[in-house]
Design a protein around this motif. Structure first.
Motif, PDB file in Angstrom:
ATOM      1  N   HIS A 163       7.968  13.037  -2.855  1.00  0.00           N
ATOM      2  CA  HIS A 163       7.371  13.788  -3.966  1.00  0.00           C
ATOM      3  C   HIS A 163       6.115  14.532  -3.516  1.00  0.00           C
ATOM      4  O   HIS A 163       5.871  15.672  -3.941  1.00  0.00           O
ATOM      5  N   LEU A 164       5.336  13.916  -2.648  1.00  0.00           N
ATOM      6  CA  LEU A 164       4.124  14.584  -2.169  1.00  0.00           C
ATOM      7  C   LEU A 164       4.478  15.805  -1.321  1.00  0.00           C
ATOM      8  O   LEU A 164       3.820  16.855  -1.409  1.00  0.00           O
TER       9      LEU A 164
ATOM     10  N   ARG B 280       7.717   8.160  -2.631  1.00  0.00           N
ATOM     11  CA  ARG B 280       6.386   8.707  -2.852  1.00  0.00           C
ATOM     12  C   ARG B 280       6.064   9.807  -1.839  1.00  0.00           C
ATOM     13  O   ARG B 280       5.523  10.859  -2.196  1.00  0.00           O
TER      14      ARG B 280
ATOM     15  N   ARG C  86       0.821  -1.219   0.000  1.00  0.00           N
ATOM     16  CA  ARG C  86       0.000   0.000   0.000  1.00  0.00           C
ATOM     17  C   ARG C  86       0.852   1.265   0.000  1.00  0.00           C
ATOM     18  O   ARG C  86       0.525   2.238   0.678  1.00  0.00           O
ATOM     19  N   ALA C  87       1.923   1.286  -0.754  1.00  0.00           N
ATOM     20  CA  ALA C  87       2.833   2.428  -0.685  1.00  0.00           C
ATOM     21  C   ALA C  87       2.137   3.743  -1.022  1.00  0.00           C
ATOM     22  O   ALA C  87       2.263   4.737  -0.292  1.00  0.00           O
ATOM     23  N   ASP C  88       1.403   3.777  -2.129  1.00  0.00           N
ATOM     24  CA  ASP C  88       0.749   5.028  -2.532  1.00  0.00           C
ATOM     25  C   ASP C  88      -0.307   5.451  -1.514  1.00  0.00           C
ATOM     26  O   ASP C  88      -0.399   6.621  -1.130  1.00  0.00           O
ATOM     27  N   GLU C  89      -1.100   4.496  -1.066  1.00  0.00           N
ATOM     28  CA  GLU C  89      -2.164   4.804  -0.112  1.00  0.00           C
ATOM     29  C   GLU C  89      -1.586   5.336   1.206  1.00  0.00           C
ATOM     30  O   GLU C  89      -2.063   6.324   1.763  1.00  0.00           O
TER      31      GLU C  89
ATOM     32  N   ALA D 130       1.411   6.676   1.711  1.00  0.00           N
ATOM     33  CA  ALA D 130       2.078   7.967   1.500  1.00  0.00           C
ATOM     34  C   ALA D 130       1.077   9.107   1.458  1.00  0.00           C
ATOM     35  O   ALA D 130       1.279  10.158   2.090  1.00  0.00           O
ATOM     36  N   GLU D 131      -0.003   8.917   0.732  1.00  0.00           N
ATOM     37  CA  GLU D 131      -0.993   9.988   0.611  1.00  0.00           C
ATOM     38  C   GLU D 131      -1.672  10.268   1.950  1.00  0.00           C
ATOM     39  O   GLU D 131      -1.840  11.432   2.347  1.00  0.00           O
TER      40      GLU D 131
ATOM     41  N   LEU E 144       8.179   3.686  -0.830  1.00  0.00           N
ATOM     42  CA  LEU E 144       7.276   4.462   0.018  1.00  0.00           C
ATOM     43  C   LEU E 144       7.868   5.833   0.325  1.00  0.00           C
ATOM     44  O   LEU E 144       7.183   6.866   0.193  1.00  0.00           O
TER      45      LEU E 144
END
Length: 507
Positions: A305-306, A302, A262-265, A267-268, A299
């Motif tokens: 970058h955010l 990501r 769940r790296a994107d989830e 991170a966001e 992770l």
């Protein structure tokens, strides 16, 4: 005497002089009025107190547009969040009205006279009673929900105590507006006129806490500020309870499997939790444990970058702005700390800062990297399985800790939970610590330095801070509170060891 000024943090400009600092004589007069009111307010039936709390909520709601506009001008907090905070503030006033009506918070207990293994037992009737006038210090980061009309105020009022609020210097005009609204609620409800009071200025806060008629203090703020108030309390002839919410790092641990799945989830959700409200929440995750290796690298990349794409944020006041920049200068001077990302540039005017993301290896942690930062930043700690235990041992206690893991990692989750439980008051799984629901089961507290007590400042049991136990032994009926008389049946009570619910409640 310098007037208490209203400052717009977006521009850094002073917009108005709000009030003169409250003089020692005036503080004494306000507290004396609260002390004279205390027995009158405590003697009111519970339904009168609950009606007062609901009227407070109604009056705040009716002034929503004026409150939100002024709060935005004094705090820089976006109006959408302020509207949500006002909704929460009104909700928690009504919530505590429900707590008062339900009555279980009184812990009413009756032991009827009779034979016992110790011999004949007397008639014993016990319940919790109000302490007396309570001093509440408004918080900078929640100008409504933790300030003049906020949780400490309404829980103390629900418990049956008058409240004197020390207005926060970051939003004095809003504090005065909300106080005037509370006074209107007092008048409309018919409760005694000294039930709420307000003082302005640092010295007034000192005088308030030192006054012998004040019976407890509720405080949400910095560790240094809380320690200063505790020093005043210990110098009093009679020390009193101090309930402070002070400092919290709120560690978040990500397992390797969670990073892989769940790296994107993650991170966001994480960056949103770090940057919401400009990172000025006591539950913001300030240190993030991420595993070494490819999954952790993805992770962190990501997250980086955010953060780089995150806009500059305005902080609440010049003191917080200066502390944010000073802390990052100190961290930047540590050789083991690496800067991973910085958000968009901050305007030169006002109290704007850029979000920051820092990194340190678990083996290199000294503890100097683990300080609460009030603002939109976090420290990533990269760990290997063999290095995380020592790193966790360096953590100070916090309000919360969070674990992100997968379903088939039960043994690891159990191990991490066991290490984190002694440090916190709330343990979270696969969610984020920001956003604290006002509810019956909520606990918002933790071991020192998160708080200095076993009690919560959010949720139904927050009233417990402002109550003390009292027993009536062999008392005639007419001196007993209504809730301890034999015919009372509208609240939960324990009678001769058996818990009895009101007739209308199904067990």
């Amino acid at each position: 005497m310098t007037a208490v000024a209203s400052i717009n943090p977006i521009t850094g400009e002073t917009t108005a002089a709000v009030a003169e600092p409250t003089s020692p004589d005036e503080v004494a007069r306000i507290v004396a009025r609260a002390a004279a009111t205390a027995p009158l307010y405590a003697a009111l039936p519970r339904n009168a107190r609950s009606a007062f709390l609901r009227t407070m909520a109604d009056e705040l709601e009716a002034a929503r547009d004026d409150i939100v506009a002024l709060a935005h001008r004094e705090t820089g907090i976006p109006e959408v969040r302020l509207n949500g905070e006002l909704t929460r503030t009104c909700y928690q006033a009504r919530f505590f009205a429900d707590v008062v009506d339900e009555g279980g918070y009184l812990e009413a207990t009756i032991d009827n006279p009779g034979d016992t293994p110790m011999g004949p037992g007397p008639d014993l009737r016990r319940m919790l009673v109000p302490l007396g006038p309570v001093a509440v210090f408004g918080a900078s980061n929640f100008p409504l929900a933790f300030s003049v009309p906020g949780g400490d105020t309404v829980s103390a009022l629900a418990a049956g105590n008058p409240v004197v609020v020390k207005a926060h210097g970051s939003h004095p005009a809003l504090s005065l507006l909300c106080y005037d609204i509370l006074v209107t609620a007092v008048q409309k409800s018919g409760v005694p006129s000294g039930t709420v009071g307000i003082v302005f200025g640092t010295q007034a806060g000192v005088d308030l806490v030192a006054h012998p008629a004040i019976r407890a203090v509720g405080f949400t703020g910095s560790l240094n500020g809380g320690q200063a108030l505790m020093d005043i309390i210990t110098s009093r002839d009679e020390p009193i309870p101090f309930y402070g919410e002070l400092s919290s790092l709120n560690p978040l641990v990500v397992t390797d499997q969670a990073a892989a799945a769940r790296a994107d989830e993650i991170a966001e959700g994480l960056v949103a939790s770090v940057t919401v409200s400009a990172g000025q929440l006591c539950t913001k995750p300030g240190v993030i444990f991420v595993p070494r290796g490819g999954h952790g690298d993805a992770l962190v990349n990501r997250i980086r970058h955010l953060v780089q794409d995150s806009p500059a944020a305005v902080l609440l006041n010049g003191r917080i702005h200066a502390a944010y920049n000073e802390l990052h200068a100190d961290l930047g001077a540590l050789p083991q700390v690496t800067s991973l990302a910085q958000g968009l540039d901050a305007p030169e005017k006002g109290f704007f800062v850029s979000p920051r993301l820092l990194e340190v290896q678990a083996e290199d942690l000294t503890g100097a990297e683990l300080n609460e930062c009030f603002g939109p930043s976090a420290v990533v700690v990269r760990y290997a399985p063999e290095s995380i235990d020592r790193a966790l041992e360096l953590l100070p206690s916090s309000l919360t800790a969070t674990i992100h893991a997968e379903d088939d990692e039960a043994e690891l989750v159990e191990e991490l939970s066991g290490r984190l439980l002694p440090l916190v008051g709330r343990l979270i799984f696969n969610q984020y610590p920001t956003g604290v629901l006002v509810s019956w089961a909520q606990h918002h507290g933790g071991p020192w330095p998160a708080t200095n007590a076993l009690h919560t400042s959010v949720g139904a049991t927050a009233v417990r801070r402002f109550l003390r136990p009292l027993v009536w032994q062999n008392a005639p009926r007419h001196v007993l509170p209504e809730e301890l008389r034999d015919e009372a049946g509208d609240i939960p009570r324990r009678v001769d060891g058996q818990l009895r619910q009101p007739a209308s409640v199904s067990v």
